[in-house]
Design a protein around this motif. Sequence first.
Motif, PDB file in Angstrom:
ATOM      1  N   ARG A  73       0.045 -15.861 -22.154  1.00 15.59           N
ATOM      2  CA  ARG A  73       0.018 -14.832 -21.627  1.00 15.59           C
ATOM      3  C   ARG A  73      -1.065 -13.557 -21.796  1.00 15.59           C
ATOM      4  O   ARG A  73      -1.885 -13.125 -21.107  1.00 15.59           O
ATOM      5  CB  ARG A  73       1.251 -14.210 -20.851  1.00 15.59           C
ATOM      6  CG  ARG A  73       1.067 -13.105 -19.765  1.00 15.59           C
ATOM      7  CD  ARG A  73       2.698 -12.720 -19.450  1.00 15.59           C
ATOM      8  NE  ARG A  73       2.380 -11.336 -18.633  1.00 15.59           N
ATOM      9  CZ  ARG A  73       2.072 -10.241 -18.894  1.00 15.59           C
ATOM     10  NH1 ARG A  73       1.654 -10.024 -20.217  1.00 15.59           N
ATOM     11  NH2 ARG A  73       1.842  -9.161 -18.093  1.00 15.59           N
ATOM     12  N   LEU A  74      -0.837 -13.052 -22.855  1.00 15.24           N
ATOM     13  CA  LEU A  74      -1.366 -11.792 -23.158  1.00 15.24           C
ATOM     14  C   LEU A  74      -1.584 -11.967 -25.133  1.00 15.24           C
ATOM     15  O   LEU A  74      -0.945 -12.419 -25.862  1.00 15.24           O
ATOM     16  CB  LEU A  74      -0.616 -10.598 -23.154  1.00 15.24           C
ATOM     17  CG  LEU A  74      -1.186  -9.133 -23.440  1.00 15.24           C
ATOM     18  CD1 LEU A  74      -1.088  -8.335 -22.211  1.00 15.24           C
ATOM     19  CD2 LEU A  74      -0.571  -8.733 -24.541  1.00 15.24           C
ATOM     20  N   LEU A  75      -3.006 -11.451 -25.498  1.00 16.69           N
ATOM     21  CA  LEU A  75      -3.109 -11.341 -26.756  1.00 16.69           C
ATOM     22  C   LEU A  75      -3.870 -10.107 -26.878  1.00 16.69           C
ATOM     23  O   LEU A  75      -4.972  -9.845 -26.334  1.00 16.69           O
ATOM     24  CB  LEU A  75      -4.008 -12.396 -27.222  1.00 16.69           C
ATOM     25  CG  LEU A  75      -4.387 -12.170 -28.797  1.00 16.69           C
ATOM     26  CD1 LEU A  75      -2.892 -12.307 -29.768  1.00 16.69           C
ATOM     27  CD2 LEU A  75      -5.259 -13.515 -29.273  1.00 16.69           C
ATOM     28  N   GLU A  76      -3.340  -9.022 -27.735  1.00 14.22           N
ATOM     29  CA  GLU A  76      -3.805  -7.603 -27.891  1.00 14.22           C
ATOM     30  C   GLU A  76      -4.228  -7.668 -29.257  1.00 14.22           C
ATOM     31  O   GLU A  76      -3.297  -7.720 -30.154  1.00 14.22           O
ATOM     32  CB  GLU A  76      -2.977  -6.570 -27.341  1.00 14.22           C
ATOM     33  CG  GLU A  76      -3.602  -5.200 -27.550  1.00 14.22           C
ATOM     34  CD  GLU A  76      -2.678  -4.092 -26.937  1.00 14.22           C
ATOM     35  OE1 GLU A  76      -2.978  -2.945 -26.957  1.00 14.22           O
ATOM     36  OE2 GLU A  76      -1.872  -4.578 -26.073  1.00 14.22           O
ATOM     37  N   LEU A  77      -5.498  -7.255 -29.585  1.00 14.66           N
ATOM     38  CA  LEU A  77      -6.080  -7.147 -31.024  1.00 14.66           C
ATOM     39  C   LEU A  77      -6.614  -5.621 -31.232  1.00 14.66           C
ATOM     40  O   LEU A  77      -7.180  -5.160 -30.332  1.00 14.66           O
ATOM     41  CB  LEU A  77      -7.313  -8.335 -31.179  1.00 14.66           C
ATOM     42  CG  LEU A  77      -6.859  -9.714 -30.945  1.00 14.66           C
ATOM     43  CD1 LEU A  77      -8.080 -10.524 -30.821  1.00 14.66           C
ATOM     44  CD2 LEU A  77      -5.937 -10.209 -31.478  1.00 14.66           C
ATOM     45  N   ASP A  78      -6.466  -5.360 -32.446  1.00 19.04           N
ATOM     46  CA  ASP A  78      -6.919  -4.298 -33.166  1.00 19.04           C
ATOM     47  C   ASP A  78      -8.284  -4.850 -34.098  1.00 19.04           C
ATOM     48  O   ASP A  78      -7.934  -5.296 -35.116  1.00 19.04           O
ATOM     49  CB  ASP A  78      -6.144  -3.413 -33.921  1.00 19.04           C
ATOM     50  CG  ASP A  78      -6.828  -2.320 -34.508  1.00 19.04           C
ATOM     51  OD1 ASP A  78      -7.095  -1.134 -33.858  1.00 19.04           O
ATOM     52  OD2 ASP A  78      -6.850  -1.955 -35.808  1.00 19.04           O
ATOM     53  N   ALA A  79      -9.411  -4.890 -33.677  1.00 22.97           N
ATOM     54  CA  ALA A  79     -10.632  -5.620 -34.306  1.00 22.97           C
ATOM     55  C   ALA A  79     -11.652  -4.101 -35.120  1.00 22.97           C
ATOM     56  O   ALA A  79     -11.721  -3.388 -34.487  1.00 22.97           O
ATOM     57  CB  ALA A  79     -11.486  -6.096 -33.267  1.00 22.97           C
ATOM     58  N   ARG A  80     -11.652  -4.498 -36.424  1.00 24.72           N
ATOM     59  CA  ARG A  80     -12.101  -3.579 -37.282  1.00 24.72           C
ATOM     60  C   ARG A  80     -13.540  -4.172 -37.526  1.00 24.72           C
ATOM     61  O   ARG A  80     -13.671  -5.061 -38.070  1.00 24.72           O
ATOM     62  CB  ARG A  80     -11.114  -3.046 -38.455  1.00 24.72           C
ATOM     63  CG  ARG A  80      -9.822  -2.719 -38.108  1.00 24.72           C
ATOM     64  CD  ARG A  80      -8.927  -2.594 -39.182  1.00 24.72           C
ATOM     65  NE  ARG A  80      -7.625  -2.259 -38.790  1.00 24.72           N
ATOM     66  CZ  ARG A  80      -6.446  -3.159 -38.920  1.00 24.72           C
ATOM     67  NH1 ARG A  80      -6.562  -4.248 -39.372  1.00 24.72           N
ATOM     68  NH2 ARG A  80      -5.294  -2.714 -38.422  1.00 24.72           N
ATOM     69  N   LEU A  81     -14.263  -2.802 -37.564  1.00 30.67           N
ATOM     70  CA  LEU A  81     -15.839  -3.281 -38.073  1.00 30.67           C
ATOM     71  C   LEU A  81     -16.394  -1.878 -38.660  1.00 30.67           C
ATOM     72  O   LEU A  81     -17.289  -1.144 -38.158  1.00 30.67           O
ATOM     73  CB  LEU A  81     -16.615  -3.748 -37.092  1.00 30.67           C
ATOM     74  CG  LEU A  81     -17.895  -3.883 -37.301  1.00 30.67           C
ATOM     75  CD1 LEU A  81     -17.913  -5.101 -38.287  1.00 30.67           C
ATOM     76  CD2 LEU A  81     -19.013  -4.495 -36.071  1.00 30.67           C
ATOM     77  N   TRP A  82     -15.602  -1.637 -39.731  1.00 34.02           N
ATOM     78  CA  TRP A  82     -16.055  -0.336 -40.534  1.00 34.02           C
ATOM     79  C   TRP A  82     -17.562  -0.290 -41.268  1.00 34.02           C
ATOM     80  O   TRP A  82     -17.581  -1.538 -41.723  1.00 34.02           O
ATOM     81  CB  TRP A  82     -15.099   0.049 -41.784  1.00 34.02           C
ATOM     82  CG  TRP A  82     -13.751   0.523 -40.800  1.00 34.02           C
ATOM     83  CD1 TRP A  82     -12.620   0.107 -40.569  1.00 34.02           C
ATOM     84  CD2 TRP A  82     -13.863   1.723 -40.094  1.00 34.02           C
ATOM     85  NE1 TRP A  82     -11.858   0.800 -39.853  1.00 34.02           N
ATOM     86  CE2 TRP A  82     -12.467   1.792 -39.489  1.00 34.02           C
ATOM     87  CE3 TRP A  82     -14.777   3.044 -39.768  1.00 34.02           C
ATOM     88  CZ2 TRP A  82     -12.008   3.158 -38.774  1.00 34.02           C
ATOM     89  CZ3 TRP A  82     -14.229   4.009 -38.788  1.00 34.02           C
ATOM     90  CH2 TRP A  82     -12.855   4.082 -38.681  1.00 34.02           C
ATOM     91  N   PRO A  83     -18.504   0.569 -41.230  1.00 30.49           N
ATOM     92  CA  PRO A  83     -18.120   1.991 -40.997  1.00 30.49           C
ATOM     93  C   PRO A  83     -18.301   2.219 -39.127  1.00 30.49           C
ATOM     94  O   PRO A  83     -18.266   3.379 -38.892  1.00 30.49           O
ATOM     95  CB  PRO A  83     -19.118   2.433 -41.793  1.00 30.49           C
ATOM     96  CG  PRO A  83     -20.201   1.491 -41.665  1.00 30.49           C
ATOM     97  CD  PRO A  83     -19.821   0.136 -41.769  1.00 30.49           C
ATOM     98  N   VAL A  84     -18.710   1.186 -38.540  1.00 35.40           N
ATOM     99  CA  VAL A  84     -19.082   1.324 -37.119  1.00 35.40           C
ATOM    100  C   VAL A  84     -17.709   1.873 -36.387  1.00 35.40           C
ATOM    101  O   VAL A  84     -17.683   2.598 -35.685  1.00 35.40           O
ATOM    102  CB  VAL A  84     -19.414   0.104 -36.414  1.00 35.40           C
ATOM    103  CG1 VAL A  84     -19.633   0.195 -34.800  1.00 35.40           C
ATOM    104  CG2 VAL A  84     -20.621  -0.496 -37.099  1.00 35.40           C
TER     105      VAL A  84
END
Length: 148
Positions: A73-84
């Motif tokens: 049903r649902l997948l929520e992600l915190d996608a990191r791309l530092w330093p952006v």
Amino acid sequence: MAEVSLEIDAPIDAVWAVLADGWSYAGWVVGASHIRDVDTGWPAPGRRIHHSVGPWPMTIEDTTEVVRCEPNRLLELDARLWPVGAARITFTLTARSESLTEVRMGERAVRGPTTLMPNAVQDAMLVPRNRETLQRLRALAKGRLSTP
């Protein structure tokens, strides 16, 4: 929030199988170039994919963490791309029939310098990228149907 959707000619469980396979991430997420590791238990909340983004040798190594997961049903992600910065990405799956799944993908910057960009600029950058991401997701989901 940049939002796109696509109907995929595959059952919801086939689409979910791609999302739930952290090792497939670089195969369908535009920009991801290499998966270094996937936490045991992915896609449970708090589990991470350790990935590289960008062309070699200028890759950035970071992680994407599951914020919320409701299988099929649902997948929520915190996608990191530092330093952006970092983005919140949500995939919502809806079965339209036994063999057709609608996938909605929403993305918004939540931390870092990208949050300073006007929403219209973020949308102009993210919508084409995310359309391609869903096209790749569709190809992998359909490919799983033809694999014995």
